[in-house]
Scaffold this motif. Structure first.
Motif, PDB file in Angstrom:
ATOM      1  N   TRP A   1      39.449  39.222  49.463  1.00  0.00           N
ATOM      2  CA  TRP A   1      38.457  38.473  48.695  1.00  0.00           C
ATOM      3  C   TRP A   1      37.125  38.507  49.419  1.00  0.00           C
ATOM      4  CZ3 TRP A   1      34.761  34.871  48.702  1.00  0.00           C
ATOM      5  CH2 TRP A   1      34.398  34.280  47.483  1.00  0.00           C
TER       6      TRP A   1
ATOM      7  N   CYS B   1      52.113  35.439  50.489  1.00  0.00           N
ATOM      8  CA  CYS B   1      51.045  34.540  50.912  1.00  0.00           C
ATOM      9  C   CYS B   1      51.010  34.424  52.435  1.00  0.00           C
ATOM     10  CB  CYS B   1      51.217  33.165  50.283  1.00  0.00           C
ATOM     11  SG  CYS B   1      52.572  32.178  50.975  1.00  0.00           S
TER      12      CYS B   1
ATOM     13  N   ASP C   1      46.856  36.526  55.753  1.00  0.00           N
ATOM     14  CA  ASP C   1      46.630  36.288  54.336  1.00  0.00           C
ATOM     15  C   ASP C   1      45.755  37.432  53.831  1.00  0.00           C
ATOM     16  OD1 ASP C   1      45.854  35.472  51.807  1.00  0.00           O
ATOM     17  OD2 ASP C   1      45.645  33.359  52.367  1.00  0.00           O
TER      18      ASP C   1
ATOM     19  N   VAL D   1      42.037  35.698  41.506  1.00  0.00           N
ATOM     20  CA  VAL D   1      43.213  35.762  42.369  1.00  0.00           C
ATOM     21  C   VAL D   1      44.419  35.189  41.637  1.00  0.00           C
ATOM     22  CG1 VAL D   1      44.243  35.070  44.561  1.00  0.00           C
ATOM     23  CG2 VAL D   1      41.774  35.499  44.431  1.00  0.00           C
ATOM     24  N   ASP D   2      45.469  35.994  41.513  1.00  0.00           N
ATOM     25  CA  ASP D   2      46.754  35.500  41.025  1.00  0.00           C
ATOM     26  C   ASP D   2      47.427  34.825  42.212  1.00  0.00           C
ATOM     27  OD1 ASP D   2      49.507  35.242  40.367  1.00  0.00           O
ATOM     28  OD2 ASP D   2      49.344  36.879  38.922  1.00  0.00           O
ATOM     29  N   PRO D   3      47.648  33.510  42.176  1.00  0.00           N
ATOM     30  CA  PRO D   3      48.115  32.796  43.366  1.00  0.00           C
ATOM     31  C   PRO D   3      49.591  32.959  43.682  1.00  0.00           C
ATOM     32  CG  PRO D   3      47.958  31.276  41.534  1.00  0.00           C
ATOM     33  CD  PRO D   3      47.429  32.601  41.039  1.00  0.00           C
ATOM     34  N   ARG D   4      50.342  33.645  42.847  1.00  0.00           N
ATOM     35  CA  ARG D   4      51.788  33.711  43.060  1.00  0.00           C
ATOM     36  C   ARG D   4      52.126  34.445  44.352  1.00  0.00           C
ATOM     37  NH1 ARG D   4      53.861  36.263  37.590  1.00  0.00           N
ATOM     38  NH2 ARG D   4      51.886  37.390  37.860  1.00  0.00           N
ATOM     39  N   CYS D   5      53.086  33.901  45.072  1.00  0.00           N
ATOM     40  CA  CYS D   5      53.588  34.527  46.296  1.00  0.00           C
ATOM     41  C   CYS D   5      54.878  35.272  45.962  1.00  0.00           C
ATOM     42  CB  CYS D   5      53.850  33.486  47.375  1.00  0.00           C
ATOM     43  SG  CYS D   5      54.706  34.142  48.833  1.00  0.00           S
TER      44      CYS D   5
ATOM     45  N   ARG E   1      45.134  38.549  50.845  1.00  0.00           N
ATOM     46  CA  ARG E   1      44.257  38.275  49.704  1.00  0.00           C
ATOM     47  C   ARG E   1      42.986  37.557  50.141  1.00  0.00           C
ATOM     48  NH1 ARG E   1      48.702  36.208  45.354  1.00  0.00           N
ATOM     49  NH2 ARG E   1      49.369  35.111  47.230  1.00  0.00           N
TER      50      ARG E   1
END
Length: 234
Positions: free
Chosen positions: A190, A151, A184, A203-207, A186
């Motif tokens: 996006w 992230c 960032d 979006v898979d939010p996992r860092c 992502r």
């Protein structure tokens, strides 16, 4: 047509530390027999033949390879795979970079993209979209998934680097948790996908750096690789 998307974690494999345990990268120093066992299990769990998985030798570039036949060697010097053939599962390997899975369910065309800082900067995702269009896809029908990645709060970089990536990938510059310049990827990807007309972006939010169930090169140095896979069901 039904498009499948799967993202692995580091659990449930045969690899010993520091690759424990479901490492799918064969270029990181892990025991070849462990990687082979993990790849066989991956195919089995997905209900696919091992030869239906398409791999690539990722180099942080923007080259796209179209896969027309199952089996064969990994695509050389490639960071995106595209196919219009059902049953061929495209694989992107990551450990902080962004795995981007794209699919047009109407045309039956999918892509798996390895988008790290360099690849994202030089336009690997737009290149993949162009290859998909050449095989019948339309951006407004494409569905995108931006998978687990480092992230922006964890991706601290020199100010000049953040400015350079922002110039080529608008929306990517941010501040790290320490208040220093960050990237960032992502967020930038996006925006890039939205500007290209892609209508559905998840979006898979996992860092990867924060989540111990995922591999992270920036956190651990020597480590394994997780996989993001997509295919059209035959």
């Amino acid at each position: 047509m039904r498009i499948r998307r799967v993202v692995t974690t580091r659990a449930g494999g045969a690899s010993a530390p520091p690759y424990d345990s479901f490492n799918l990268g064969d270029h990181v120093g892990d025991a070849p027999e462990a990687v082979a066992a993990n790849r066989e299990r991956l195919a089995s769990e997905l209900g696919l033949e091992p030869g239906s998985l398409a791999w690539m030798e990722q180099v942080h570039g923007r080259t796209v390879t179209v896969v027309d036949e199952p089996g064969g060697e990994p695509a050389e010097a490639t960071d995106a795979l595209v196919t219009a053939r059902p049953g061929i599962a495209l694989v992107a390997l990551v450990a902080d970079c962004v795995p981007v899975l794209l699919g047009d369910p109407h045309a039956g065309v999918v892509a798996a993209v390895h988008a790290g800082r360099v690849g994202a900067r030089v336009g690997v995702v737009p290149a993949a979209l162009e290859a998909m269009k050449a095989n019948g896809a339309e951006p407004d029908r494409v569905e995108a998934l931006l998978g687990p990645a480092i992230c922006g709060e964890c991706y601290e970089v020199p100010a000049a680097m953040a400015d350079d990536v922002e110039k080529h990938l608008p929306g990517s510059a941010c501040r790290s948790r320490a208040g220093t310049p960050g990237i960032d990827l992502r967020a930038g990807l996006w925006r890039q996908l939205a500007d290209a007309g892609v209508g559905r972006i998840g979006v898979d939010p996992r860092c990867t750096a924060e989540d111990a169930t995922l591999f992270s090169y920036r956190r651990d140095g020597t480590t394994g690789r997780l996989a993001a896979i997509t295919w059209v069901e035959a």
